[in-house]
Scaffold this motif. Structure first.
Motif, PDB file in Angstrom:
ATOM      1  N   VAL A 192      29.717  62.530  46.319  1.00 44.82           N
ATOM      2  CA  VAL A 192      30.205  61.911  47.545  1.00 44.82           C
ATOM      3  C   VAL A 192      31.315  62.782  48.122  1.00 44.82           C
ATOM      4  CG1 VAL A 192      31.299  59.882  48.569  1.00 44.82           C
ATOM      5  CG2 VAL A 192      29.677  59.617  46.677  1.00 44.82           C
ATOM      6  N   THR A 193      31.148  63.215  49.355  1.00 44.45           N
ATOM      7  CA  THR A 193      32.158  64.068  49.988  1.00 44.45           C
ATOM      8  C   THR A 193      33.442  63.290  50.214  1.00 44.45           C
ATOM      9  OG1 THR A 193      31.257  63.509  52.161  1.00 44.45           O
ATOM     10  CG2 THR A 193      30.455  65.528  51.144  1.00 44.45           C
ATOM     11  N   TRP A 194      34.576  64.014  50.167  1.00 39.74           N
ATOM     12  CA  TRP A 194      35.884  63.368  50.251  1.00 39.74           C
ATOM     13  C   TRP A 194      36.100  62.663  51.586  1.00 39.74           C
ATOM     14  CZ3 TRP A 194      39.366  64.474  54.095  1.00 39.74           C
ATOM     15  CH2 TRP A 194      39.125  65.638  54.835  1.00 39.74           C
ATOM     16  N   ASN A 195      35.432  63.168  52.649  1.00 34.66           N
ATOM     17  CA  ASN A 195      35.683  62.612  53.969  1.00 34.66           C
ATOM     18  C   ASN A 195      34.590  61.667  54.454  1.00 34.66           C
ATOM     19  OD1 ASN A 195      33.724  64.507  54.293  1.00 34.66           O
ATOM     20  ND2 ASN A 195      34.681  65.587  56.008  1.00 34.66           N
ATOM     21  N   LYS A 196      33.724  61.223  53.543  1.00 34.22           N
ATOM     22  CA  LYS A 196      32.655  60.307  53.941  1.00 34.22           C
ATOM     23  C   LYS A 196      33.253  58.998  54.453  1.00 34.22           C
ATOM     24  CE  LYS A 196      28.395  58.082  52.429  1.00 34.22           C
ATOM     25  NZ  LYS A 196      27.452  57.849  51.323  1.00 34.22           N
ATOM     26  N   GLY A 197      32.837  58.636  55.651  1.00 36.12           N
ATOM     27  CA  GLY A 197      33.316  57.388  56.230  1.00 36.12           C
ATOM     28  C   GLY A 197      34.690  57.475  56.835  1.00 36.12           C
ATOM     29  N   LYS A 198      35.296  58.675  56.828  1.00 41.29           N
ATOM     30  CA  LYS A 198      36.631  58.852  57.372  1.00 41.29           C
ATOM     31  C   LYS A 198      36.570  59.679  58.653  1.00 41.29           C
ATOM     32  CE  LYS A 198      39.007  58.671  52.903  1.00 41.29           C
ATOM     33  NZ  LYS A 198      39.923  59.378  51.976  1.00 41.29           N
ATOM     34  N   LEU A 199      37.506  59.404  59.546  1.00 41.49           N
ATOM     35  CA  LEU A 199      37.603  60.157  60.782  1.00 41.49           C
ATOM     36  C   LEU A 199      38.435  61.404  60.519  1.00 41.49           C
ATOM     37  CD1 LEU A 199      37.012  60.171  63.837  1.00 41.49           C
ATOM     38  CD2 LEU A 199      39.207  59.024  64.174  1.00 41.49           C
ATOM     39  N   VAL A 200      37.864  62.580  60.732  1.00 43.74           N
ATOM     40  CA  VAL A 200      38.580  63.825  60.472  1.00 43.74           C
ATOM     41  C   VAL A 200      38.700  64.617  61.763  1.00 43.74           C
ATOM     42  CG1 VAL A 200      37.853  63.952  58.072  1.00 43.74           C
ATOM     43  CG2 VAL A 200      36.436  65.002  59.832  1.00 43.74           C
ATOM     44  N   GLY A 201      39.532  65.646  61.718  1.00 44.34           N
ATOM     45  CA  GLY A 201      39.724  66.483  62.893  1.00 44.34           C
ATOM     46  C   GLY A 201      41.098  66.252  63.498  1.00 44.34           C
ATOM     47  N   GLN A 202      41.261  66.702  64.739  1.00 42.53           N
ATOM     48  CA  GLN A 202      42.536  66.593  65.428  1.00 42.53           C
ATOM     49  C   GLN A 202      42.956  65.126  65.574  1.00 42.53           C
ATOM     50  OE1 GLN A 202      44.582  68.873  66.375  1.00 42.53           O
ATOM     51  NE2 GLN A 202      43.520  70.761  66.895  1.00 42.53           N
ATOM     52  N   LYS A 203      44.233  64.879  65.284  1.00 39.63           N
ATOM     53  CA  LYS A 203      44.769  63.541  65.486  1.00 39.63           C
ATOM     54  C   LYS A 203      45.115  63.354  66.963  1.00 39.63           C
ATOM     55  CE  LYS A 203      44.472  62.272  61.199  1.00 39.63           C
ATOM     56  NZ  LYS A 203      43.473  61.259  60.813  1.00 39.63           N
ATOM     57  N   LEU A 204      44.864  62.176  67.479  1.00 45.53           N
ATOM     58  CA  LEU A 204      45.050  61.915  68.899  1.00 45.53           C
ATOM     59  C   LEU A 204      46.522  61.845  69.289  1.00 45.53           C
ATOM     60  CD1 LEU A 204      42.390  59.095  69.414  1.00 45.53           C
ATOM     61  CD2 LEU A 204      42.179  61.502  70.064  1.00 45.53           C
ATOM     62  N   ILE A 261      50.657  48.419  67.505  1.00 44.26           N
ATOM     63  CA  ILE A 261      50.187  48.227  68.881  1.00 44.26           C
ATOM     64  C   ILE A 261      48.660  48.167  68.950  1.00 44.26           C
ATOM     65  CG2 ILE A 261      52.230  49.237  69.941  1.00 44.26           C
ATOM     66  CD1 ILE A 261      50.619  51.808  70.400  1.00 44.26           C
ATOM     67  N   GLY A 262      48.043  47.922  67.795  1.00 50.66           N
ATOM     68  CA  GLY A 262      46.610  47.662  67.757  1.00 50.66           C
ATOM     69  C   GLY A 262      45.709  48.878  67.813  1.00 50.66           C
ATOM     70  N   LEU A 263      46.235  50.065  67.537  1.00 51.26           N
ATOM     71  CA  LEU A 263      45.407  51.267  67.536  1.00 51.26           C
ATOM     72  C   LEU A 263      44.845  51.527  66.138  1.00 51.26           C
ATOM     73  CD1 LEU A 263      47.577  53.698  69.726  1.00 51.26           C
ATOM     74  CD2 LEU A 263      45.592  52.348  70.430  1.00 51.26           C
ATOM     75  N   ASP A 264      43.805  52.333  66.063  1.00 46.51           N
ATOM     76  CA  ASP A 264      43.168  52.681  64.795  1.00 46.51           C
ATOM     77  C   ASP A 264      44.030  53.709  64.063  1.00 46.51           C
ATOM     78  OD1 ASP A 264      41.600  53.439  62.677  1.00 46.51           O
ATOM     79  OD2 ASP A 264      39.941  54.226  63.902  1.00 46.51           O
ATOM     80  N   PRO A 265      44.641  53.366  62.945  1.00 44.45           N
ATOM     81  CA  PRO A 265      45.540  54.286  62.242  1.00 44.45           C
ATOM     82  C   PRO A 265      44.855  55.538  61.702  1.00 44.45           C
ATOM     83  CG  PRO A 265      45.080  52.358  60.896  1.00 44.45           C
ATOM     84  CD  PRO A 265      44.528  52.070  62.255  1.00 44.45           C
ATOM     85  N   THR A 266      43.523  55.502  61.553  1.00 41.02           N
ATOM     86  CA  THR A 266      42.821  56.692  61.048  1.00 41.02           C
ATOM     87  C   THR A 266      42.700  57.775  62.122  1.00 41.02           C
ATOM     88  OG1 THR A 266      40.626  55.829  61.628  1.00 41.02           O
ATOM     89  CG2 THR A 266      41.473  55.298  59.433  1.00 41.02           C
ATOM     90  N   ALA A 267      42.901  57.392  63.381  1.00 39.02           N
ATOM     91  CA  ALA A 267      42.765  58.352  64.475  1.00 39.02           C
ATOM     92  C   ALA A 267      44.091  59.028  64.826  1.00 39.02           C
ATOM     93  CB  ALA A 267      42.205  57.653  65.711  1.00 39.02           C
ATOM     94  N   TYR A 268      45.170  58.561  64.186  1.00 38.58           N
ATOM     95  CA  TYR A 268      46.504  59.085  64.504  1.00 38.58           C
ATOM     96  C   TYR A 268      47.236  59.469  63.211  1.00 38.58           C
ATOM     97  CZ  TYR A 268      45.599  56.870  69.026  1.00 38.58           C
ATOM     98  OH  TYR A 268      45.044  56.509  70.217  1.00 38.58           O
ATOM     99  N   GLY A 269      48.271  60.284  63.361  1.00 36.02           N
ATOM    100  CA  GLY A 269      49.055  60.705  62.202  1.00 36.02           C
ATOM    101  C   GLY A 269      50.328  61.387  62.661  1.00 36.02           C
ATOM    102  N   THR A 270      51.022  62.042  61.743  1.00 32.34           N
ATOM    103  CA  THR A 270      52.271  62.716  62.102  1.00 32.34           C
ATOM    104  C   THR A 270      52.036  63.814  63.142  1.00 32.34           C
ATOM    105  OG1 THR A 270      52.042  64.244  60.220  1.00 32.34           O
ATOM    106  CG2 THR A 270      53.332  62.249  59.859  1.00 32.34           C
ATOM    107  N   HIS A 271      50.835  64.404  63.127  1.00 26.72           N
ATOM    108  CA  HIS A 271      50.534  65.443  64.115  1.00 26.72           C
ATOM    109  C   HIS A 271      50.384  64.843  65.511  1.00 26.72           C
ATOM    110  CE1 HIS A 271      50.439  69.353  62.346  1.00 26.72           C
ATOM    111  NE2 HIS A 271      49.674  69.835  63.310  1.00 26.72           N
ATOM    112  N   SER A 272      50.130  63.552  65.584  1.00 27.31           N
ATOM    113  CA  SER A 272      50.076  62.887  66.887  1.00 27.31           C
ATOM    114  C   SER A 272      51.441  62.969  67.562  1.00 27.31           C
ATOM    115  CB  SER A 272      49.676  61.417  66.723  1.00 27.31           C
ATOM    116  OG  SER A 272      48.378  61.305  66.188  1.00 27.31           O
ATOM    117  N   MET A 273      52.496  62.841  66.761  1.00 23.65           N
ATOM    118  CA  MET A 273      53.859  62.922  67.289  1.00 23.65           C
ATOM    119  C   MET A 273      54.146  64.331  67.811  1.00 23.65           C
ATOM    120  SD  MET A 273      54.560  59.833  66.745  1.00 23.65           S
ATOM    121  CE  MET A 273      56.223  59.853  67.391  1.00 23.65           C
TER     122      MET A 273
END
Length: 207
Positions: free
Chosen positions: A11-23, A145-157
């Motif tokens: 099972v790949t580590w990112n299966k079912g997870k949103l990866v890539g640039q954080k919004l 504020i009701g956003l998906d935490p998997t789509a954002y991170g410290t890089h969002s800041m």
């Protein structure tokens, strides 16, 4: 006889997870988070939120900021310069009035001295806030504020203000300097501006 071992698919580590640039955050989302922190009188996180947006630093640099990096004596500067851990090169950033006021109140409330870390850790084993702790705090802001935490991170800041500046000015060179990128290509890729610009042109072309 050899024993047959059943094949178990890996099972790949990112299966079912949103990866890539954080919004990056949008203006209305920035104000929603800021208002919640203000109403709850959470001076620590309000200061952290405002400064993270202004400085556009990577998490590894942000958590290690010291009072002396952004203030001379009791006066918080409107501009600061820091040597980046990743590149070893200096980057400058502005500190807006709203952020300076929050920082001043935070330093006073915590009796911080010049050589103190701006955001001391609440864990005894560490002198300053860790990147993991910072990440958890950002996720909490996003969730509040009701956003998906998997789509954002410290890089969002880091990306938020840079993205807003580019959208308003289309000045890639300015954004490159503010992010401390060595190559313009890195800024283009980081912001995804080629894709955004292409879509914008397409949206305004009727056939």
């Amino acid at each position: 006889m050899y024993e047959l071992i059943p094949y178990i698919p890996k099972v790949t580590w990112n299966k079912g997870k949103l990866v890539g640039q954080k919004l990056p955050l949008k203006l209305e989302e920035i104000w929603s988070i800021r208002t919640r922190l203000d109403i709850s009188n959470n001076l620590r996180e309000l200061t952290m939120f405002n400064l993270a947006l202004d400085c556009k630093l990577r998490a590894c640099d942000f958590v290690k900021l010291k009072v002396k990096d952004i203030a001379h004596g009791k006066t918080v500067q409107s501009r600061a310069i820091l040597v980046q851990q990743k590149t070893g090169k200096p980057v400058q950033f502005e500190i807006t009035k709203k952020t300076r006021e929050a920082i001043t109140s935070w330093i006073k409330a915590c009796y911080l001295k010049t050589d103190d870390y701006l955001f001391p850790s609440r864990v005894k084993e560490s002198q300053h806030l860790s990147t993991r702790q910072y990440s958890r705090i950002v996720k909490r802001w996003i969730t509040s504020i009701g956003l998906d935490p998997t789509a954002y991170g410290t890089h969002s800041m880091r990306r938020t203000k840079a993205s807003l500046i580019y959208k308003r000015t289309k000045n890639l060179r300015a954004v490159q300097i503010l992010l401390g990128h060595t190559k313009l290509e890195s800024t283009v890729k980081y912001l995804g501006v080629e894709v955004d610009d292409a879509l914008e042109l397409s949206e305004h072309t009727d056939i």
